[in-house]
Design a protein around this motif. Structure first.
Motif, mmCIF file in Angstrom:
data_model
loop_
_atom_site.group_PDB
_atom_site.id
_atom_site.type_symbol
_atom_site.label_atom_id
_atom_site.label_comp_id
_atom_site.label_asym_id
_atom_site.label_seq_id
_atom_site.Cartn_x
_atom_site.Cartn_y
_atom_site.Cartn_z
ATOM 1 N N GLU A 279 0.831 -1.214 0.000
ATOM 2 C CA GLU A 279 0.000 0.000 0.000
ATOM 3 C C GLU A 279 0.861 1.258 0.000
ATOM 4 O O GLU A 279 0.538 2.240 -0.677
ATOM 5 N N LEU A 280 1.950 1.229 0.756
ATOM 6 C CA LEU A 280 2.845 2.398 0.764
ATOM 7 C C LEU A 280 3.481 2.579 -0.610
ATOM 8 O O LEU A 280 3.645 3.716 -1.084
ATOM 9 N N THR A 281 3.820 1.482 -1.251
ATOM 10 C CA THR A 281 4.410 1.559 -2.593
ATOM 11 C C THR A 281 3.420 2.226 -3.553
ATOM 12 O O THR A 281 3.806 3.082 -4.369
ATOM 13 N N GLN A 282 2.153 1.842 -3.422
ATOM 14 C CA GLN A 282 1.127 2.463 -4.275
ATOM 15 C C GLN A 282 0.976 3.955 -4.000
ATOM 16 O O GLN A 282 0.548 4.721 -4.868
ATOM 17 N N LEU A 283 1.352 4.366 -2.784
ATOM 18 C CA LEU A 283 1.282 5.802 -2.433
ATOM 19 C C LEU A 283 2.604 6.513 -2.740
ATOM 20 O O LEU A 283 2.875 7.595 -2.202
ATOM 21 N N ASN A 284 3.411 5.885 -3.583
ATOM 22 C CA ASN A 284 4.690 6.474 -4.025
ATOM 23 C C ASN A 284 5.761 6.545 -2.943
ATOM 24 O O ASN A 284 6.603 7.448 -2.951
ATOM 25 N N PHE A 285 5.700 5.606 -2.011
ATOM 26 C CA PHE A 285 6.821 5.432 -1.094
ATOM 27 C C PHE A 285 7.774 4.392 -1.682
ATOM 28 O O PHE A 285 7.330 3.396 -2.291
ATOM 29 N N GLU A 286 9.066 4.637 -1.461
ATOM 30 C CA GLU A 286 10.044 3.575 -1.676
ATOM 31 C C GLU A 286 10.194 2.862 -0.329
ATOM 32 O O GLU A 286 10.551 3.496 0.672
ATOM 33 N N VAL A 287 9.881 1.591 -0.275
ATOM 34 C CA VAL A 287 9.924 0.848 0.995
ATOM 35 C C VAL A 287 11.069 -0.159 0.926
ATOM 36 O O VAL A 287 11.092 -1.013 0.038
ATOM 37 N N LEU A 288 12.024 -0.053 1.857
ATOM 38 C CA LEU A 288 13.123 -1.022 1.852
ATOM 39 C C LEU A 288 12.577 -2.406 2.197
ATOM 40 O O LEU A 288 11.662 -2.521 3.016
ATOM 41 N N PRO A 289 13.149 -3.449 1.567
ATOM 42 C CA PRO A 289 12.706 -4.810 1.935
ATOM 43 C C PRO A 289 12.948 -5.018 3.431
ATOM 44 O O PRO A 289 14.063 -4.825 3.908
ATOM 45 N N SER A 290 11.915 -5.383 4.172
ATOM 46 C CA SER A 290 12.045 -5.501 5.631
ATOM 47 C C SER A 290 11.843 -6.934 6.091
ATOM 48 O O SER A 290 10.901 -7.600 5.673
ATOM 49 N N ALA A 291 12.713 -7.361 6.986
ATOM 50 C CA ALA A 291 12.519 -8.650 7.663
ATOM 51 C C ALA A 291 12.162 -8.409 9.127
ATOM 52 O O ALA A 291 12.277 -9.308 9.964
ATOM 53 N N ALA A 292 11.729 -7.201 9.430
ATOM 54 C CA ALA A 292 11.468 -6.814 10.826
ATOM 55 C C ALA A 292 9.983 -6.507 11.023
ATOM 56 O O ALA A 292 9.180 -6.695 10.118
ATOM 57 N N ASN A 293 9.623 -6.005 12.210
ATOM 58 C CA ASN A 293 8.225 -5.614 12.437
ATOM 59 C C ASN A 293 8.039 -4.111 12.236
ATOM 60 O O ASN A 293 7.274 -3.458 12.944
ATOM 61 N N PHE A 294 8.795 -3.593 11.287
ATOM 62 C CA PHE A 294 8.633 -2.188 10.895
ATOM 63 C C PHE A 294 9.063 -2.094 9.439
ATOM 64 O O PHE A 294 9.705 -3.010 8.907
ATOM 65 N N VAL A 295 8.685 -0.990 8.810
ATOM 66 C CA VAL A 295 9.204 -0.700 7.469
ATOM 67 C C VAL A 295 9.904 0.647 7.516
ATOM 68 O O VAL A 295 9.614 1.497 8.384
ATOM 69 N N PHE A 296 10.837 0.806 6.598
ATOM 70 C CA PHE A 296 11.608 2.046 6.495
ATOM 71 C C PHE A 296 11.307 2.580 5.103
ATOM 72 O O PHE A 296 11.627 1.934 4.095
ATOM 73 N N ALA A 297 10.657 3.726 5.052
ATOM 74 C CA ALA A 297 10.034 4.158 3.792
ATOM 75 C C ALA A 297 10.294 5.633 3.518
ATOM 76 O O ALA A 297 10.314 6.461 4.429
ATOM 77 N N LYS A 298 10.470 5.944 2.236
ATOM 78 C CA LYS A 298 10.782 7.310 1.790
ATOM 79 C C LYS A 298 9.792 7.669 0.689
ATOM 80 O O LYS A 298 9.623 6.905 -0.278
ATOM 81 N N HIS A 299 9.158 8.815 0.840
ATOM 82 C CA HIS A 299 8.210 9.220 -0.192
ATOM 83 C C HIS A 299 8.945 9.881 -1.364
ATOM 84 O O HIS A 299 9.996 10.488 -1.179
ATOM 85 N N SER A 300 8.377 9.726 -2.559
ATOM 86 C CA SER A 300 9.071 10.223 -3.765
ATOM 87 C C SER A 300 9.155 11.750 -3.790
ATOM 88 O O SER A 300 10.101 12.306 -4.352
ATOM 89 N N THR A 301 8.210 12.430 -3.171
ATOM 90 C CA THR A 301 8.230 13.899 -3.244
ATOM 91 C C THR A 301 8.097 14.587 -1.880
ATOM 92 O O THR A 301 8.640 15.670 -1.677
ATOM 93 N N GLU A 302 7.417 13.961 -0.924
ATOM 94 C CA GLU A 302 7.096 14.671 0.323
ATOM 95 C C GLU A 302 8.219 14.547 1.349
ATOM 96 O O GLU A 302 8.833 13.488 1.484
ATOM 97 N N ASP A 303 8.421 15.608 2.087
ATOM 98 C CA ASP A 303 9.449 15.639 3.120
ATOM 99 C C ASP A 303 9.056 14.731 4.304
ATOM 100 O O ASP A 303 7.916 14.792 4.792
#
Lengths: 352, 352
Positions: A279-303
């Motif tokens: 879902e985050l990917t669909q919202l234009n986040f780059e989400v690092l592959p996670s093996a944890a109980n969290f994700v680390f995500a960066k949006h393409s345009t938003e701070d």
């Protein structure tokens, strides 16, 4: 600053843990807690020790808990160390094993408590850059060192180092201790505990705070060669003989005896993580592959910091790190499916 | 010994706590536990936190507990530090306040953990002899130092230093911190906490393990000037952000709110101590005046170690220290009245 402080304390910059807000009705996705409570058997174990025997000291060696962990992980009791949360276990590893003539090594992007412990225990260190995709490159650790420590999966990225790479690192690095901090391993990795029998310089540290839903109870443990454990016991017994109270020992023991509940929670968190990643990917986040109980995500345009604030305005707390290389990322703990859905709904509003 | 140990750990001689035997039906008078269980309200408080919220971290600052202690002792919250047992609190005081250029001072007969912490944190020390009657002579502390620490009442003697002597010591010693370790103060002394407002270099440490019957829960605290407390918080937050789990915070808070129960237990222990002192005296023991929940006693003819063994043969455990000046004494914790009676009966048999 006080004239009565030791020179040591004057030099410290303490760790700042994730916020533990006291207001309710928050969606709290900032400190990687499990969205599901502990096993009912764990709660019953805590209640069962709330009696007159609390007047007595707990077992200073936590023998029953150690034996339970040893049985669970198929090692000997002498290869198990337990402490008051994995933070205490790691702190003791710094003093017992990592305080050496050469600097220790850890990734430049990693758990931000490592440099704090280094300063606290006067351990020199060098950081080793992760790759552009935030992966740990074991070749970059091929340098003289007093020890190596890293989380696997790494924090706050969630990126996993495969077991064969850890094995290769151990083959390469035989003169100092390698500490693998597996706080998040149960959410998608294979533990290095199976390597302990072959590598006398491997120490694996785990916590019951994440996958076992017991952040409120403060229990962590280490598994390694009996000689490493003995060194840690010597430090522990020169500091605090009884770090684990009776409810903590009882709760932790009960947790390892309810495998079905544990696996059920992990499965649910992993499913929510994978869905949230989509879902985050669909919202234009780059989400690092996670093996944890969290994700680390960066949006393409938003701070990232602005996004964190806008989420907070909607009573959703995520973790933002104002640090080089990661200041455009958000670390988002996996909540219940409902909490993840609320997060996505809020992000859609913010980003529309 | 392992090649992977730090030089520090190779040098350590850890503290050996009093035995915590796992067999039952013992009369356990060896580790100064309270013979009476905690307040029922404390037990209820522990049960009340055994719920799903244990998935969340506890309050890292234990604000509610600190405020409760502050209210109880009529100080500000900023003057209160809490830790995982008073051993952890003292260990942190060593790092934050006692690690100085000059050696610290403590009595030659005292809590045997002090030299262990000194070695652990590389704090130099000089011991100051107690008098022939095992009293602390404050004039003998009138020397250049990096800090002073002593228990009051002292361990393992039980001897109390009067508040006016502590005040005189503070007047004399203004350049370094004076730590008064009041583990046993509730059994017959006046706390130095009332002096904190006048002496910025005074740190008073107490525990909930003895007078509050909570050895199994691991909670201790310190009260001192806010600057001293801030130094301790910096060390704590460079080591372990969350030392007190949720049940421990709840139990400790509840304990301070049940004054009648607390006073009732102390009164019973004091009455048993005074009666036991009389009975031991009649059996030809010399019993030091005790303000603690134990007595320190020497028989006129019988060897102390042999007596300890003969009591053990009768399932009664007392503490024997094979150390200069005190190797003919037994430290006997005050049990229930029935346990004290059993001890006296056993001693009569042994001595007849």
């Amino acid at each position: 600053m006080s004239q009565y402080w030791s020179p040591l304390v004057k030099s410290l910059t303490p760790y700042v843990p994730g916020e533990q807000p006291k207001i309710t009705n928050l969606i709290k996705l900032n400190t990687n807690e499990n969205p599901y409570g502990p096993s009912p058997k764990v709660l019953e174990a805590i209640r069962s020790v709330a009696d007159d025997n609390l007047r007595l000291y707990p077992d200073p060696n936590a023998d029953q808990l150690k034996q339970t962990i040893a049985d669970y992980h198929k090692v000997n009791k002498s290869e198990v160390f337990v402490g008051n949360g994995s933070d205490e276990v790691i702190a003791i590893a710094f003093q017992a094993l990592l305080k050496q003539a050469h600097p220790i090594l850890f990734p430049d992007i990693t758990y931000s408590f490592y440099p704090v412990w280094s300063d606290m225990y006067e351990v020199t260190y060098n950081t080793v850059p992760v790759t552009d995709s935030f992966e740990i490159d074991i070749q970059s650790f091929n340098q003289k060192n007093g020890g190596i420590i890293f989380p696997n999966p790494n924090a706050p990225t969630g990126r996993l180092l495969a077991l064969e790479n850890i094995k290769a690192l151990l083959e390469m690095n035989t003169e100092s201790v390698v500490v693998v901090d597996e706080a998040y391993i149960d959410f998608g990795g294979t533990s290095a505990i199976e390597l302990v029998k072959d590598y006398p310089n491997l120490l694996v540290i785990q916590t019951l705070s994440k996958s076992r839903s017991l952040a409120g109870m403060r229990v962590g443990f280490a598994i390694g060669h009996a000689d490493l454990i003995e060194g840690m016991e010597r430090v522990k017994n020169s500091f605090n003989s009884y770090p684990l109270d009776k409810p903590a020992q009882a709760a932790a023991t009960a947790s390892f005896l309810d495998e079905a509940y544990f696996q059920g929670c992990c499965t649910k968190v992993i499913a929510s993580r994978d869905q949230l990643t989509q879902e985050l990917t669909q919202l234009n986040f780059e989400v690092l592959p996670s093996a944890a109980n969290f994700v680390f995500a960066k949006h393409s345009t938003e701070d990232a910091e602005a996004l964190a604030q806008q989420l907070r305005d909607r009573s959703i707390i995520v973790r933002y790190f104002n640090k080089p290389k990661i200041d455009q990322y958000l670390r988002i703990s996996i909540g219940t499916q409902e909490e993840c859905d609320s997060l996505v709904t809020a992000l859609k509003e913010i980003l529309k």
